[in-house]
Design a protein around this motif. Sequence first.
Motif, PDB file in Angstrom:
ATOM      1  N   SER A  61       0.824  -1.200   0.000  1.00 46.92           N
ATOM      2  CA  SER A  61       0.000   0.000   0.000  1.00 46.92           C
ATOM      3  C   SER A  61       0.860   1.252   0.000  1.00 46.92           C
ATOM      4  N   LEU A  62       0.299   2.330  -0.547  1.00 46.67           N
ATOM      5  CA  LEU A  62       0.959   3.627  -0.466  1.00 46.67           C
ATOM      6  C   LEU A  62       0.910   4.180   0.953  1.00 46.67           C
ATOM      7  N   TYR A  63      -0.035   3.654   1.738  1.00 48.08           N
ATOM      8  CA  TYR A  63      -0.236   4.137   3.098  1.00 48.08           C
ATOM      9  C   TYR A  63       0.250   3.082   4.089  1.00 48.08           C
ATOM     10  N   LEU A  64       1.316   3.391   4.784  1.00 50.59           N
ATOM     11  CA  LEU A  64       1.855   2.435   5.749  1.00 50.59           C
ATOM     12  C   LEU A  64       0.906   2.276   6.931  1.00 50.59           C
ATOM     13  N   PRO A  65       0.883   1.096   7.557  1.00 56.19           N
ATOM     14  CA  PRO A  65       0.118   0.939   8.797  1.00 56.19           C
ATOM     15  C   PRO A  65       0.579   1.963   9.824  1.00 56.19           C
ATOM     16  N   VAL A  66      -0.354   2.456  10.621  1.00 52.77           N
ATOM     17  CA  VAL A  66      -0.067   3.518  11.585  1.00 52.77           C
ATOM     18  C   VAL A  66      -0.351   3.037  13.001  1.00 52.77           C
ATOM     19  N   ARG A  67       0.533   3.405  13.912  1.00 52.53           N
ATOM     20  CA  ARG A  67       0.214   3.336  15.341  1.00 52.53           C
ATOM     21  C   ARG A  67       0.427   4.725  15.909  1.00 52.53           C
ATOM     22  N   LEU A  68      -0.573   5.213  16.604  1.00 50.80           N
ATOM     23  CA  LEU A  68      -0.472   6.541  17.177  1.00 50.80           C
ATOM     24  C   LEU A  68       0.447   6.539  18.393  1.00 50.80           C
ATOM     25  N   ALA A  69       1.158   7.629  18.588  1.00 51.42           N
ATOM     26  CA  ALA A  69       2.034   7.767  19.746  1.00 51.42           C
ATOM     27  C   ALA A  69       1.196   7.951  21.001  1.00 51.42           C
ATOM     28  N   GLY A  70       1.397   7.081  21.984  1.00 49.93           N
ATOM     29  CA  GLY A  70       0.740   7.248  23.274  1.00 49.93           C
ATOM     30  C   GLY A  70      -0.740   6.980  23.307  1.00 49.93           C
ATOM     31  N   ARG A  71      -1.296   6.365  22.261  1.00 52.73           N
ATOM     32  CA  ARG A  71      -2.727   6.133  22.209  1.00 52.73           C
ATOM     33  C   ARG A  71      -3.013   4.735  21.661  1.00 52.73           C
ATOM     34  N   ASN A  72      -3.855   3.989  22.384  1.00 46.96           N
ATOM     35  CA  ASN A  72      -4.256   2.651  21.964  1.00 46.96           C
ATOM     36  C   ASN A  72      -5.567   2.749  21.194  1.00 46.96           C
ATOM     37  N   VAL A  73      -5.444   2.945  19.892  1.00 42.10           N
ATOM     38  CA  VAL A  73      -6.594   3.234  19.023  1.00 42.10           C
ATOM     39  C   VAL A  73      -6.590   2.301  17.823  1.00 42.10           C
TER      40      VAL A  73
END
Length: 248
Positions: free
Chosen positions: A121-133
């Motif tokens: 994908s052009l969009y890498l998987p994301v993990r937010l900093a400091g947030r379990n979302v």
Amino acid sequence: MLDRVLSIFTILSLYTFGNTDNKIALLTFDDGPIISTKNIIEVVREEDIPVTMFFVGCQIEVFQNIYKDAISYPNILIANHTYSHANNKYRKFYSNPTLVVEDIKKANEIVGLDNVSNTSSLYLPVRLAGRNVFRLPTITKNDNMIDEVQREKEIVGYDDIYKEGYYIYGWDIEWASEKDGKPILTPQEIYNDMEKIYQKKLSSKENKVVLLMHDFMFSNNFDGKENLRTLIQLLKNGGWSFENIENY
């Protein structure tokens, strides 16, 4: 008679497959690249398992050689852990949805550099900093550790990131550490906790347990390589298989 045999076979097949363990561990590492990231890469290569490393954009700019080493190994998926890590001022950062989206986009450009082979994908998987979302087509979860007023402010930013085409991944369990990075639990204890989550069906997706770890836990000061190697071997011996976050 044939119909009866087929019916019995079908029942037996359903019983067999329905009672086969399918425990899948998704080992994820946050806040790299840093010096101790090298220890993680070494162990992952030795154990030959897929993992996901959520890299911070500004950290890549500092530790480019470690970043290049990580992306050279196909079993390591490099993902987006923001550019700035919210400068560790989470409430202020997430109260500005426009800033959050721009930060994620900036990280995607940096983390995605030379990383085309690691993602479809052009969009890498994301993990937010400091947030379990979580923001996925089938899972939407907010961080319940945040007070309701703040959470309502932040949801706009989470949703905007998802609308831009990014998938956001949280976690089911964290291998917590002291402020200096020393792991609070032993590998055996975190393995036991993962087993409990699986057995009690407490994970966000059935049969899959997402474990959050941080790179600084695996420094030589805390026997990092040995701790990680021990956990992976416990999981292997316990019948777990491994996936990266794109297979979630």
